[in-house]
Design an enzyme around this catalytic site. Structure first.
Site, PDB file in Angstrom:
ATOM      1  N   HIS A  23       0.729  -1.167   0.037  1.00  0.00           N
ATOM      2  CA  HIS A  23      -0.031  -0.123   0.007  1.00  0.00           C
ATOM      3  C   HIS A  23       0.981   1.337  -0.094  1.00  0.00           C
ATOM      4  O   HIS A  23       0.556   2.175  -0.339  1.00  0.00           O
ATOM      5  CB  HIS A  23      -0.988  -0.028   0.976  1.00  0.00           C
ATOM      6  CG  HIS A  23      -2.188  -0.972   0.553  1.00  0.00           C
ATOM      7  ND1 HIS A  23      -2.234  -2.228   0.976  1.00  0.00           N
ATOM      8  CD2 HIS A  23      -3.341  -0.635  -0.031  1.00  0.00           C
ATOM      9  CE1 HIS A  23      -3.092  -2.923   0.444  1.00  0.00           C
ATOM     10  NE2 HIS A  23      -3.773  -1.877  -0.300  1.00  0.00           N
ATOM     11  N   ARG A  67     -10.787   3.169  -2.165  1.00  0.00           N
ATOM     12  CA  ARG A  67     -10.579   2.152  -1.058  1.00  0.00           C
ATOM     13  C   ARG A  67     -11.138   2.699   0.186  1.00  0.00           C
ATOM     14  O   ARG A  67     -10.350   3.210   0.865  1.00  0.00           O
ATOM     15  CB  ARG A  67      -8.996   1.864  -1.156  1.00  0.00           C
ATOM     16  CG  ARG A  67      -8.598   1.224  -2.382  1.00  0.00           C
ATOM     17  CD  ARG A  67      -7.132   0.997  -2.033  1.00  0.00           C
ATOM     18  NE  ARG A  67      -6.600   0.030  -3.123  1.00  0.00           N
ATOM     19  CZ  ARG A  67      -5.864   0.336  -4.500  1.00  0.00           C
ATOM     20  NH1 ARG A  67      -5.768   1.226  -4.690  1.00  0.00           N
ATOM     21  NH2 ARG A  67      -5.486  -0.960  -5.040  1.00  0.00           N
ATOM     22  N   ARG A  73     -15.595   1.351  -2.976  1.00  0.00           N
ATOM     23  CA  ARG A  73     -15.597  -0.157  -2.624  1.00  0.00           C
ATOM     24  C   ARG A  73     -15.913  -0.033  -1.034  1.00  0.00           C
ATOM     25  O   ARG A  73     -15.236   0.673  -0.203  1.00  0.00           O
ATOM     26  CB  ARG A  73     -14.107  -0.461  -2.935  1.00  0.00           C
ATOM     27  CG  ARG A  73     -13.803  -2.034  -2.248  1.00  0.00           C
ATOM     28  CD  ARG A  73     -12.659  -2.549  -2.665  1.00  0.00           C
ATOM     29  NE  ARG A  73     -11.606  -1.972  -1.695  1.00  0.00           N
ATOM     30  CZ  ARG A  73     -10.370  -2.202  -2.182  1.00  0.00           C
ATOM     31  NH1 ARG A  73     -10.212  -3.007  -3.288  1.00  0.00           N
ATOM     32  NH2 ARG A  73      -9.448  -1.905  -1.229  1.00  0.00           N
ATOM     33  N   ASN A 126      -4.610  -7.091  -8.501  1.00  0.00           N
ATOM     34  CA  ASN A 126      -3.377  -7.452  -7.544  1.00  0.00           C
ATOM     35  C   ASN A 126      -3.833  -8.607  -6.780  1.00  0.00           C
ATOM     36  O   ASN A 126      -2.809  -9.513  -6.416  1.00  0.00           O
ATOM     37  CB  ASN A 126      -3.682  -6.151  -6.591  1.00  0.00           C
ATOM     38  CG  ASN A 126      -3.349  -4.643  -7.009  1.00  0.00           C
ATOM     39  OD1 ASN A 126      -2.814  -4.834  -8.367  1.00  0.00           O
ATOM     40  ND2 ASN A 126      -3.555  -3.747  -6.439  1.00  0.00           N
ATOM     41  N   ARG A 183       1.246 -11.177  -2.133  1.00  0.00           N
ATOM     42  CA  ARG A 183       1.580  -9.844  -2.907  1.00  0.00           C
ATOM     43  C   ARG A 183       2.338  -9.108  -2.047  1.00  0.00           C
ATOM     44  O   ARG A 183       2.932  -7.946  -2.353  1.00  0.00           O
ATOM     45  CB  ARG A 183       0.418  -8.931  -3.394  1.00  0.00           C
ATOM     46  CG  ARG A 183      -0.543  -8.872  -2.267  1.00  0.00           C
ATOM     47  CD  ARG A 183      -1.874  -8.173  -2.717  1.00  0.00           C
ATOM     48  NE  ARG A 183      -2.100  -6.640  -2.626  1.00  0.00           N
ATOM     49  CZ  ARG A 183      -3.076  -6.054  -2.830  1.00  0.00           C
ATOM     50  NH1 ARG A 183      -4.377  -6.645  -3.097  1.00  0.00           N
ATOM     51  NH2 ARG A 183      -2.999  -4.801  -2.865  1.00  0.00           N
ATOM     52  N   CYS A 230      -9.527  -2.318 -11.883  1.00  0.00           N
ATOM     53  CA  CYS A 230      -8.760  -1.369 -11.114  1.00  0.00           C
ATOM     54  C   CYS A 230      -7.632  -1.830 -10.485  1.00  0.00           C
ATOM     55  O   CYS A 230      -7.197  -1.063  -9.510  1.00  0.00           O
ATOM     56  CB  CYS A 230      -9.990  -1.060 -10.069  1.00  0.00           C
ATOM     57  SG  CYS A 230     -10.476  -2.272  -8.821  1.00  0.00           S
TER      58      CYS A 230
HETATM   59  C1  PEP Z   1      -6.863  -5.446  -6.122  1.00  0.00           C
HETATM   60  O1  PEP Z   1      -6.871  -6.742  -5.424  1.00  0.00           O
HETATM   61  O2  PEP Z   1      -6.454  -5.399  -7.235  1.00  0.00           O
HETATM   62  C2  PEP Z   1      -7.208  -4.251  -5.646  1.00  0.00           C
HETATM   63  C3  PEP Z   1      -7.802  -3.019  -6.708  1.00  0.00           C
HETATM   64  O3  PEP Z   1      -7.812  -4.079  -4.324  1.00  0.00           O
HETATM   65  P1  PEP Z   1      -6.443  -3.822  -3.269  1.00  0.00           P
HETATM   66  O4  PEP Z   1      -5.226  -3.517  -3.986  1.00  0.00           O
HETATM   67  O5  PEP Z   1      -6.920  -2.804  -2.382  1.00  0.00           O
HETATM   68  O6  PEP Z   1      -6.687  -5.134  -2.606  1.00  0.00           O
HETATM   69 MG    MG Z   2      -7.932  -6.485  -3.562  1.00  0.00          MG
END
Ligand code: PEP
Ligand code: MG
Length: 540
Positions: free
Chosen positions: A185, A292, A328, A449, A460, A497
């Site tokens: 993040h 988010r 979201r 992601n 990740r 996204c």
């Molecule tokens: C994703 O998982 O691609 C996403 C957009 O949400 P986040 O990165 O906040 O988990």
């Molecule tokens: Mg996600």
């Protein structure tokens, strides 16, 4: 001059002074051997903490209101609690240093509060830990929170999502973290803010770096501390070239996002907080494709109220002046933890109680958020989407909850706009069930992601797995194509996204697959529009 490298997560050149941020205290000083001296140290640190808290109370009362300020009042009261002070004193008399005694007492009291039945008392665990951490930091001669006076380059071991919300964003020229990954993040925040940043940097944050001159080269993944004249000259040249490219992109501002052959696509932006709307507008986004909203829950001691959430959404909707926002619902859990949710410790948090699962288990939390979203929808175009969906029953359950909330609001005479309800496709199960899910919702937005993480079983967040985290994996591309096909078969729109949406090497592929919307960091919109306008992809 010190030269080092890291993994770049946003390109550009930043030059400024170093600001080292250390969360928590790694090793506490041991006692000087004289309890009276340690006691004096504690008393002095307590006074400083009280002064800092009083300043924060005044500032919070002026900006967020008395109710928020009261949370800090509670912390000030704790510093005068007799049991708390007795415990610290006893430990000091037994040979502990002031810092050790405060840390130990804070942890013990926090554990006692957390184990209480009463929800209010449970929530005080965070306060006691917070205020004790403040005193410990003062005793260790460190800083509390982010006390940046001048703009600078922030160096840290890593930043948790709740730390990122407290960062004075107008003061950060670049991030350099020792941990983190390109999908963490901090990296996402850097891209929203459009500042050059490095993660997994080889840098010794314990050496005396504070206040020294630094250059971060986000193109090459390098940094220079105390750069010599030649490096400064080269970096300034590079910065000028980058500024020139940026000026060229400006010619795409306000243009339609359409290929040479007439294929149109919507280019939206991802944001975390209402203040990011400014970045989205500056980046010329056509709307917000992912807000988010969990960031509204981080970096605080208690749940936000419906009014607080409504005010945040209202700020976004009004700021967008008629453009759409896709909010979201909160995706707390996994790496985004808020202590006051009191979630159990999990072996596998990424596979645990997170996203929509929390909302289904805690309908009250969901209800408060949805009421705030619905209220904001009366002020401009709002869509809402649900994260971490894996099954049809979850969508049905959430829809049933939404309908109840809407009915109750209509009965109360509240206005609700025409809200689109969609889901994120970020689990392989959702991607494979896209045909069925498409019949239940108004749109899909693919979170590449998490979809990459769960499809490839690659964490990740784990920097040492970056080589295995392959968003171009054929398995993933196959899922992406099928999701778009299923959406269109059911007559709904679909977007992407996740971070992959901004990858210019993938733009033609996504347009060819039929994606209707790409939502990227605000700073990536113009370069993506340039790519779309130069593309030869035909309309579907
Ligand atoms: C994703 O998982 O691609 C996403 C957009 O949400 P986040 O990165 O906040 O988990
Ligand atoms: Mg996600």
């Amino acid at each position: 001059m010190i030269v080092g490298n890291g993994h770049p997560v946003f390109s550009g050149i930043a030059m400024g002074r170093v600001y080292v941020y250390k969360s928590g205290q790694a090793t506490l000083p041991t006692s000087c051997g004289d309890p009276a001296e340690e006691k004096k140290n504690f008393e002095a640190a307590k006074l400083v903490a009280l002064e800092q808290l009083q300043a924060l109370v005044d500032q919070t009362a002026a900006t967020l209101g008395e109710e928020q300020a009261m949370i800090l009042d509670v912390q000030m009261m704790m510093l005068d609690d007799l049991d708390y002070l007795d415990s610290i004193d006893a430990m000091i008399q037994n040979g502990a240093s002031a810092a050790e005694a405060v840390k130990e007492t804070g942890d013990t009291f926090a554990a006692t509060f957390a184990a209480m039945e009463d929800a209010y008392m449970q929530a005080r665990a965070v306060d006691v830990r917070d205020v004790s951490g403040r005193v410990v930091t003062i005793l260790c001669g460190g800083k509390v929170g982010f006390s940046m006076e001048e703009p600078g380059i922030l160096i840290a071991e890593d930043l948790t999502p709740s730390e990122t919300v407290q960062i004075p964003k107008d003061k950060i020229l670049a991030f350099v973290t020792r941990q983190g990954s390109s999908n963490s993040h901090t990296a996402i925040l850097a891209r929203i803010m459009g500042i050059p940043s490095l993660v997994k940097a080889h840098i010794d944050i314990d050496s005396e770096l504070d206040g020294r001159m630094m250059i971060v080269d986000g193109f090459e993944g390098r940094y220079f501390i105390d750069p010599d004249a030649e490096v400064i000259r080269l970096m300034e040249e590079k910065k000028n070239t980058a500024d020139e490219y940026q000026r060229q992109l400006e010619t795409y501002r306000g243009k339609e996002s359409i290929t040479k052959q007439g294929r149109k696509v919507k280019l939206f932006a991802n944001i975390g907080n209402p203040s990011d709307v400014e970045h989205a507008l500056k980046g010329d986004a056509e709307g917000i494709g992912l807000m988010r909203s969990e960031f509204l829950y981080l970096g605080r001691n208690d749940f936000p109220s419906e009014d607080e959430l409504f005010n945040a959404y209202r700020q976004v909707v009004e700021g967008l002046q008629g453009r759409r926002v896709v909010i979201r619902t909160l995706d707390i859990g996994a790496d985004k933890q808020a202590d006051y949710f009191h979630l159990d410790k999990e072996e596998n948090p990424a596979l645990g109680l997170r996203g929509i699962r929390i909302c289904i288990r805690r309908p009250q939390v969901f209800r408060t958020q949805m009421r705030a979203i619905y209220r904001a929808s009366a002020l401009g175009p709002v869509s809402v989407m649900f994260p971490m969906i894996a099954s049809v029953w979850e969508v049905r359950k959430v829809w049933e909850m939404c309908q109840q909330i809407r009915e109750e609001m209509i009965q109360e005479g509240l206005d609700i706009g025409d809200v689109e309800h969609g889901i994120m496709i970020e689990t392989p199960a959702a991607a494979l069930m896209a045909e069925q899910l498409a019949k239940e919702v108004d749109f899909f937005s693919v979170g590449t992601n998490d979809l990459t993480q769960y499809t490839l079983a690659v964490d990740r967040q784990n920097p040492s797995l970056d080589g295995f985290y392959d968003p171009y994996h054929p398995a993933l591309l196959r899922l992406l194509r099928e999701v778009a096909e299923s959406a269109h078969k059911a007559g709904i729109w679909c977007g992407i996204c996740g971070e992959l949406a901004a990858d210019l090497t993938m733009t033609d592929t996504f347009l060819d697959m039929g994606y209707d919307e790409l939502s990227v960091s605000p700073t990536r919109v113009l370069s993506l529009r340039k790519k779309v306008c130069e593309s030869e992809v035909y309309p579907k």
